[in-house]
Design a protein around this motif. Sequence first.
Motif, PDB file in Angstrom:
ATOM      1  N   SER A  39       3.794   5.718   2.074  1.00  0.00           N
ATOM      2  CA  SER A  39       2.433   5.617   2.344  1.00  0.00           C
ATOM      3  C   SER A  39       2.719   5.837   3.879  1.00  0.00           C
ATOM      4  CB  SER A  39       2.168   3.891   2.323  1.00  0.00           C
ATOM      5  OG  SER A  39       3.198   3.032   2.765  1.00  0.00           O
ATOM      6  N   ARG A  41       1.939   4.177   6.898  1.00  0.00           N
ATOM      7  CA  ARG A  41       1.844   2.921   7.532  1.00  0.00           C
ATOM      8  C   ARG A  41       3.167   2.754   8.173  1.00  0.00           C
ATOM      9  NH1 ARG A  41       4.174  -1.024   4.610  1.00  0.00           N
ATOM     10  NH2 ARG A  41       3.062  -2.706   6.019  1.00  0.00           N
ATOM     11  N   GLU A 278       4.128  -2.462  -0.601  1.00  0.00           N
ATOM     12  CA  GLU A 278       3.609  -2.951   0.525  1.00  0.00           C
ATOM     13  C   GLU A 278       5.056  -3.458   1.288  1.00  0.00           C
ATOM     14  OE1 GLU A 278       0.490  -5.416   0.686  1.00  0.00           O
ATOM     15  OE2 GLU A 278      -1.033  -4.073  -0.190  1.00  0.00           O
TER      16      GLU A 278
END
Length: 372
Positions: A39, A41, A278
């Motif tokens: 991802s 991020r 996450e």
Amino acid sequence: MTITSIIRDQIRNHPRRAIPFARFMELALYHPEGGYYMSARPKVGRDGDFFTSATVHPVFAETLADVVAEMWQSGGWTAPALVEIGGGTGALSGSMLRRLRETVPELYRDMRLVLIETSSYHRQLQQEVLRDAEVETRWYSSLREAAAEGVEGVILSNEWLDAFPVHVVEKTADCWREVWVTETDGGFAEVLGELTFALEDSLQEMDESLPRGMRIEVNTAMEETAADLSRLLRQGYVLTVDYGDVQEELYHPARKRGTLMCYHRHQAHDNPYVHVGEQDITAHVNFSAWMRAGERTGLKTLAYMRQDRFLIKCGLLEKAVAHADTDPFTSEAMKRNRAIQQLIYPGGLGGLFRVLVQAKAMPDGVPLSFLR
């Protein structure tokens, strides 16, 4: 489709309506559509989920760069290579290159930099950090892809092996059973089931006296990974920095529930089934298994020690002394000296991390600083 939905689909499509934990971890971390490492991020640093030694201060990279320079000189290569695997943001290699340019400009000018990074997001970050490096640089998305390159020099990784998907097994009254992941109305749940084929050989090396109910993690990719490293490295050294231990310490009754940990916004916990995609999921490295795999592929163990001892042997403390006469009250001097303390603190990074140095096709008796 979310990563949770992707994992649920794989569970539903499996004949057992469950998947091994290793597959769950692989999807959660590396699936191209929502895997944590894939991802776009931040993962490392103040805005991410965890810190590494490389993000504490560039003095860590400077010390490793001095080690690499020493290794290069011991090999006598005119165009040495530095390979970094899983470099993330590129902070470590960027700081190392600046140090190498200062200390060994004649080798820096002709060096090759090879970066192996699965995440396209991290490759972009590395390209930005290294845009002014002025050295030949190549990127590969996997070690297997890079293995055909063939290099002479040093292969470096910092917190790479700990992020490999691991099988989780638990000792029952009769035998070892593997942890599988199934779905529930509220998320995911664990069930104990049969061992996957790849685990059988690994578990033959386990201590039979381990207590009932004990869990351990097993990285079954070590043999193949070591073979790929050996194919990539024609001659030189492999430098592995990671948290873990030798097998008798790692698989100890005191660690009855294993070493699996998750990191989310700088909070550590042991539940991999929340914040899926996450959060980071890691397990301590079995350095005994890693050394055995290396030996079988031509990678000879030269040194294995705690990070604090390795860095001190390689001159980290001298870097603090060298800057003490500038002005000990300036912010930069204080940051550097505080970082040095963090890197060698026995109750923190210095005692948790291990450093393994392996060699291939190098003569015996090379006088490297950390061997003295």
